[in-house]
Design a protein around this motif. Structure first.
Motif, PDB file in Angstrom:
ATOM      1  N   VAL A   1      58.615  82.268 -25.369  1.00 50.10           N
ATOM      2  CA  VAL A   1      57.226  81.966 -24.990  1.00 50.10           C
ATOM      3  C   VAL A   1      56.461  83.266 -24.799  1.00 50.10           C
ATOM      4  O   VAL A   1      55.249  83.343 -25.019  1.00 50.10           O
ATOM      5  CB  VAL A   1      57.219  81.155 -23.672  1.00 50.10           C
ATOM      6  CG1 VAL A   1      55.814  80.757 -23.291  1.00 50.10           C
ATOM      7  CG2 VAL A   1      58.093  79.945 -23.795  1.00 50.10           C
ATOM      8  N   LEU A   2      57.178  84.311 -24.382  1.00 44.63           N
ATOM      9  CA  LEU A   2      56.539  85.595 -24.106  1.00 44.63           C
ATOM     10  C   LEU A   2      56.269  86.395 -25.382  1.00 44.63           C
ATOM     11  O   LEU A   2      55.585  87.408 -25.348  1.00 44.63           O
ATOM     12  CB  LEU A   2      57.432  86.430 -23.185  1.00 44.63           C
ATOM     13  CG  LEU A   2      57.738  85.798 -21.820  1.00 44.63           C
ATOM     14  CD1 LEU A   2      58.899  86.511 -21.152  1.00 44.63           C
ATOM     15  CD2 LEU A   2      56.511  85.850 -20.939  1.00 44.63           C
TER      16      LEU A   2
ATOM     17  N   PRO B   1      49.347  93.000 -13.492  1.00 43.56           N
ATOM     18  CA  PRO B   1      50.053  93.288 -14.725  1.00 43.56           C
ATOM     19  C   PRO B   1      50.827  94.616 -14.676  1.00 43.56           C
ATOM     20  O   PRO B   1      51.790  94.810 -15.409  1.00 43.56           O
ATOM     21  CB  PRO B   1      48.944  93.368 -15.775  1.00 43.56           C
ATOM     22  CG  PRO B   1      47.690  93.007 -15.110  1.00 43.56           C
ATOM     23  CD  PRO B   1      47.910  92.845 -13.656  1.00 43.56           C
TER      24      PRO B   1
ATOM     25  N   PRO C   1      64.748  90.897 -24.463  1.00 40.43           N
ATOM     26  CA  PRO C   1      65.793  90.037 -23.879  1.00 40.43           C
ATOM     27  C   PRO C   1      67.205  90.507 -24.246  1.00 40.43           C
ATOM     28  O   PRO C   1      68.119  90.438 -23.429  1.00 40.43           O
ATOM     29  CB  PRO C   1      65.516  88.664 -24.491  1.00 40.43           C
ATOM     30  CG  PRO C   1      64.087  88.695 -24.862  1.00 40.43           C
ATOM     31  CD  PRO C   1      63.779  90.107 -25.245  1.00 40.43           C
TER      32      PRO C   1
ATOM     33  N   ARG D   1      51.154  85.898 -27.278  1.00 44.79           N
ATOM     34  CA  ARG D   1      51.022  84.440 -27.131  1.00 44.79           C
ATOM     35  C   ARG D   1      51.531  83.736 -28.379  1.00 44.79           C
ATOM     36  O   ARG D   1      51.142  84.087 -29.489  1.00 44.79           O
ATOM     37  CB  ARG D   1      49.543  84.076 -26.919  1.00 44.79           C
ATOM     38  CG  ARG D   1      48.982  84.516 -25.595  1.00 44.79           C
ATOM     39  CD  ARG D   1      48.980  83.381 -24.589  1.00 44.79           C
ATOM     40  NE  ARG D   1      49.347  83.861 -23.258  1.00 44.79           N
ATOM     41  CZ  ARG D   1      48.526  84.462 -22.421  1.00 44.79           C
ATOM     42  NH1 ARG D   1      47.270  84.668 -22.755  1.00 44.79           N
ATOM     43  NH2 ARG D   1      48.943  84.858 -21.240  1.00 44.79           N
TER      44      ARG D   1
ATOM     45  N   TRP E   1      58.562  87.972 -26.932  1.00 48.62           N
ATOM     46  CA  TRP E   1      59.535  89.081 -26.962  1.00 48.62           C
ATOM     47  C   TRP E   1      60.604  88.829 -28.016  1.00 48.62           C
ATOM     48  O   TRP E   1      61.046  87.695 -28.199  1.00 48.62           O
ATOM     49  CB  TRP E   1      60.247  89.178 -25.611  1.00 48.62           C
ATOM     50  CG  TRP E   1      59.528  90.006 -24.603  1.00 48.62           C
ATOM     51  CD1 TRP E   1      58.444  90.799 -24.806  1.00 48.62           C
ATOM     52  CD2 TRP E   1      59.868  90.122 -23.221  1.00 48.62           C
ATOM     53  NE1 TRP E   1      58.096  91.412 -23.624  1.00 48.62           N
ATOM     54  CE2 TRP E   1      58.943  91.018 -22.650  1.00 48.62           C
ATOM     55  CE3 TRP E   1      60.862  89.579 -22.409  1.00 48.62           C
ATOM     56  CZ2 TRP E   1      58.987  91.373 -21.304  1.00 48.62           C
ATOM     57  CZ3 TRP E   1      60.903  89.926 -21.075  1.00 48.62           C
ATOM     58  CH2 TRP E   1      59.969  90.805 -20.528  1.00 48.62           C
TER      59      TRP E   1
ATOM     60  N   LEU F   1      54.548  94.236 -14.137  1.00 46.33           N
ATOM     61  CA  LEU F   1      55.332  93.407 -15.044  1.00 46.33           C
ATOM     62  C   LEU F   1      55.753  94.204 -16.274  1.00 46.33           C
ATOM     63  O   LEU F   1      55.060  95.129 -16.693  1.00 46.33           O
ATOM     64  CB  LEU F   1      54.516  92.177 -15.471  1.00 46.33           C
ATOM     65  CG  LEU F   1      54.312  91.146 -14.368  1.00 46.33           C
ATOM     66  CD1 LEU F   1      53.451  90.016 -14.871  1.00 46.33           C
ATOM     67  CD2 LEU F   1      55.632  90.612 -13.860  1.00 46.33           C
ATOM     68  N   PRO F   2      56.928  93.831 -16.862  1.00 45.48           N
ATOM     69  CA  PRO F   2      57.494  94.683 -17.924  1.00 45.48           C
ATOM     70  C   PRO F   2      56.884  94.504 -19.301  1.00 45.48           C
ATOM     71  O   PRO F   2      57.588  94.535 -20.294  1.00 45.48           O
ATOM     72  CB  PRO F   2      58.968  94.259 -17.921  1.00 45.48           C
ATOM     73  CG  PRO F   2      58.949  92.852 -17.495  1.00 45.48           C
ATOM     74  CD  PRO F   2      57.819  92.712 -16.532  1.00 45.48           C
ATOM     75  N   PHE F   3      55.543  94.308 -19.382  1.00 48.74           N
ATOM     76  CA  PHE F   3      54.936  94.145 -20.705  1.00 48.74           C
ATOM     77  C   PHE F   3      54.186  95.395 -21.111  1.00 48.74           C
ATOM     78  O   PHE F   3      53.535  96.030 -20.285  1.00 48.74           O
ATOM     79  CB  PHE F   3      53.970  92.960 -20.719  1.00 48.74           C
ATOM     80  CG  PHE F   3      54.624  91.669 -20.364  1.00 48.74           C
ATOM     81  CD1 PHE F   3      55.472  91.050 -21.264  1.00 48.74           C
ATOM     82  CD2 PHE F   3      54.430  91.104 -19.119  1.00 48.74           C
ATOM     83  CE1 PHE F   3      56.100  89.865 -20.919  1.00 48.74           C
ATOM     84  CE2 PHE F   3      55.052  89.921 -18.782  1.00 48.74           C
ATOM     85  CZ  PHE F   3      55.892  89.300 -19.676  1.00 48.74           C
TER      86      PHE F   3
ATOM     87  N   TRP G   1      55.641  85.897  -9.038  1.00 43.62           N
ATOM     88  CA  TRP G   1      55.437  86.435 -10.394  1.00 43.62           C
ATOM     89  C   TRP G   1      53.991  86.333 -10.823  1.00 43.62           C
ATOM     90  O   TRP G   1      53.396  87.294 -11.283  1.00 43.62           O
ATOM     91  CB  TRP G   1      56.276  85.663 -11.428  1.00 43.62           C
ATOM     92  CG  TRP G   1      57.736  85.941 -11.398  1.00 43.62           C
ATOM     93  CD1 TRP G   1      58.741  85.030 -11.291  1.00 43.62           C
ATOM     94  CD2 TRP G   1      58.366  87.213 -11.477  1.00 43.62           C
ATOM     95  NE1 TRP G   1      59.949  85.655 -11.283  1.00 43.62           N
ATOM     96  CE2 TRP G   1      59.750  87.007 -11.395  1.00 43.62           C
ATOM     97  CE3 TRP G   1      57.901  88.522 -11.590  1.00 43.62           C
ATOM     98  CZ2 TRP G   1      60.672  88.036 -11.441  1.00 43.62           C
ATOM     99  CZ3 TRP G   1      58.815  89.550 -11.630  1.00 43.62           C
ATOM    100  CH2 TRP G   1      60.169  89.303 -11.558  1.00 43.62           C
ATOM    101  N   VAL G   2      53.462  85.103 -10.699  1.00 44.27           N
ATOM    102  CA  VAL G   2      52.117  84.889 -11.238  1.00 44.27           C
ATOM    103  C   VAL G   2      51.044  85.587 -10.414  1.00 44.27           C
ATOM    104  O   VAL G   2      49.946  85.833 -10.887  1.00 44.27           O
ATOM    105  CB  VAL G   2      51.778  83.383 -11.384  1.00 44.27           C
ATOM    106  CG1 VAL G   2      52.659  82.731 -12.427  1.00 44.27           C
ATOM    107  CG2 VAL G   2      51.880  82.661 -10.062  1.00 44.27           C
TER     108      VAL G   2
ATOM    109  N   LEU H   1      53.135  91.382 -24.417  1.00 45.45           N
ATOM    110  CA  LEU H   1      53.121  89.930 -24.298  1.00 45.45           C
ATOM    111  C   LEU H   1      52.387  89.380 -25.520  1.00 45.45           C
ATOM    112  O   LEU H   1      51.279  89.822 -25.830  1.00 45.45           O
ATOM    113  CB  LEU H   1      52.364  89.554 -23.019  1.00 45.45           C
ATOM    114  CG  LEU H   1      52.175  88.095 -22.721  1.00 45.45           C
ATOM    115  CD1 LEU H   1      53.508  87.427 -22.458  1.00 45.45           C
ATOM    116  CD2 LEU H   1      51.263  87.922 -21.507  1.00 45.45           C
TER     117      LEU H   1
END
Lengths: 53, 465
Positions: free
Chosen positions: B98-99, B17, B105, B238, B101, B20-22, B12-13, B236
């Motif tokens: 944390v994301l 980007p 979800p 923060r 979102w 990734l689904p952002f 993942w990390v 995303l």
């Protein structure tokens, strides 16, 4: 790749470890749901048309 | 964390980007392509609805020989989940991650639940029908499995639709919402019509194997469509430790605050009454055409298409007028008046013996329903209090879906009761239908009365309520 221990490091994705853990949790939860569904579906299929008989 | 998870985490990390689904935080405004993708949720909702209410309704009774009462119970089960839309909407408003979102979800989980129900459904139905070796097992296994699969699909549909509408509200400004609502409605209709035709074609030669292919194929298409829909929709964000730890408002508190909003209760009553009025004739349309006006099966099927066509005209007209700044309540009110005109035409068609007048009435009812649905949904979005879009859309959806289900049930019951009443025999075979259509006109008048004070409010103050 380095260790995953540094909590403040931002990785190439732009995600921190905590954030990628949260993303990973969704994937794992999805996999669990898939597993539960397939288990239940197999039981129903066995009731309808048993195999190894 | 185990070693497999550790390895997955590294993957993942290490990803770019792009994978990734952002959402891209830099994008200004929301392009149409993104809204089009989001509206794919409505296609999968339409697909599941037509499968349960239309296709499987027939397959269970005709091909699988399940009793009509049991089939009706199964189909009604998803409606039981409709009131939970408010809770789903509120949970997505206050979700902490944390994301950062809020909606994604819920879209993901709702999709998984919908997929699960569809994946189980064909086997559950086959066991319920007592086919194969299932006759050696207790009956309740099939009943419980079928009930569970219908409940899961219902829960999934209510969750994804509520959250997708809330997300659409988050993403768009007031002035663009009428177009988005129009898009959402049209996609629902597209999903319904396209899948009805596809299911009909695929199930023409019915075999248990084909049933499994069709329903599980629907499950896979649902995952694919919703996956495309939720991809890169939320950015995303923060969260600070304080934000993550902050206590979230309880449902009762949030709902109480929402209901204290300007005319919230009156708006919901109007949505309920109007939706019930438009929904009561849904299952009576085709029998009325066949039984009273002597239309063939092919012709009565066209009636359903005429109703959908009328709906499209209504959505298009509402989108056009609302995006030019018209008041959403006034458009919904206009929809009720158009509906009254349509029902009057349908009632007059029986004594006049005119199928043309009936068809015209049906199209006008469709258009009225389109104007009403579009107007009330746009109003729900535009009047959603800050930070309560999910709750507002959930309340709208809960009332709307419950009223539609109740309306269909009441329509059938009312017709049967009226048919059995000797006092009305003078009206002939049409009396059962006449009573239902007359009741719908009364309900639409009540809806208009409930909404009339909302026009004045909207006229006096143009700010968000």
């Amino acid at each position: 790749m380095d260790s995953l221990d540094d909590p403040n490091r931002v990785w190439p994705t732009g995600l921190t470890i905590k954030e990628s853990e949260a993303l990973h949790r969704h994937v794992i939860d999805g996999a669990r749901v898939f597993f539960a569904i397939s288990l239940f579906a197999h039981i129903l299929v066995y009731i309808y048309s048993p195999w190894l008989k | 964390m185990n070693s497999i998870s550790q390895r997955a985490m590294r993957a993942w990390v290490g990803l770019g980007p792009r994978f990734l689904p952002f959402a891209d935080a830099a994008s200004a405004g929301v392009p149409l392509s993104r809204l089009l993708r989001l509206s794919l949720v409505q296609v999968s909702v339409g697909m599941s609805l037509v499968l349960m209410v239309g296709t499987l309704n027939r397959v269970m009774i005709v091909e699988l020989g399940i009793s009509a009462a049991l089939v009706a119970t199964m189909i009604a089960l998803p409606v039981l989940f409709a009131p939970f839309r408010v809770l789903i909407g509120q949970s997505s408003d206050t979700h902490v991650s944390v994301l950062g979102w809020k909606r994604v979800p819920f879209l993901f989980n709702g999709t998984m639940v919908q997929f699960g129900g569809l994946a189980l459904m064909p086997f559950a139905l086959l066991v319920l029908s007592g086919g194969g070796a299932a006759k050696d097992y207790p009956v309740w296994i099939g009943q419980a499995a079928a009930a569970l699969s219908f409940l899961l699909v219902g829960a999934g549909v209510h969750t994804t639709q509520t959250v997708a509408l809330a997300l659409a509200t988050d993403l768009t400004r007031d002035d663009r919402r009428p177009k988005v609502v129009g898009l959402m409605y049209v996609m629902l209709l597209v999903g319904t019509i396209a899948s009805a035709l596809t299911f009909g074609y695929l199930l023409e030669e019915f075999t248990p194997g084909r049933l499994i292919q069709v329903i599980q194929g629907t499950a896979v298409v649902t995952i694919v469509l919703n996956g495309i829909a939720l991809w890169k929709q939320e950015g995303l964000k923060r969260m600070t430790a304080a934000e993550l730890a902050a206590p979230q408002p309880r449902f009762r508190h949030s709902f109480g605050r929402y209901m204290q909003g300007k005319a919230a209760r009156r708006r919901l009553v109007a949505v309920g009454l109007g939706t019930m009025a438009f929904g009561m004739q849904d299952v009576l349309l085709e029998p009325y055409g066949g039984e009273i006006l002597g239309l063939s099966v092919a012709d009565t099927t066209k009636l359903t298409a005429a109703l959908a066509g009328g709906g499209l005209i209504g959505f298009a007209a509402a989108s056009h007028v609302l995006s030019r700044g018209a008041d959403a309540f006034a458009i919904a009110g206009l929809g009720t008046l158009v509906g009254i005109l349509g029902f009057a035409g349908v009632i007059a068609a029986a004594p006049a013996g005119s199928p043309m007048l009936f068809a015209a009435g049906v199209i006008v009812i469709g258009a009225g329903g389109g104007l009403f649905g579009h107007g009330t949904l746009t109003a729900a979005m535009n009047h959603a209090p800050e930070g309560q879009a999910g709750l507002a859309l959930g309340a709208w959806g809960a009332i709307q879906a419950t009223a539609a289900g109740l309306g269909i049930a009441l329509g059938g019951i009312l017709r049967d009761v009226a048919m059995s009443m000797g006092a009305l025999e003078g009206l002939g075979a049409a009396r059962g239908y006449m009573i239902v259509y007359a009741t719908e006109i009364v309900l639409l008048l009540a809806t208009f009365a409930a909404m009339s004070s909302l026009f004045r409010r909207a006229g006096n103050q143009s700010s968000r309520g």
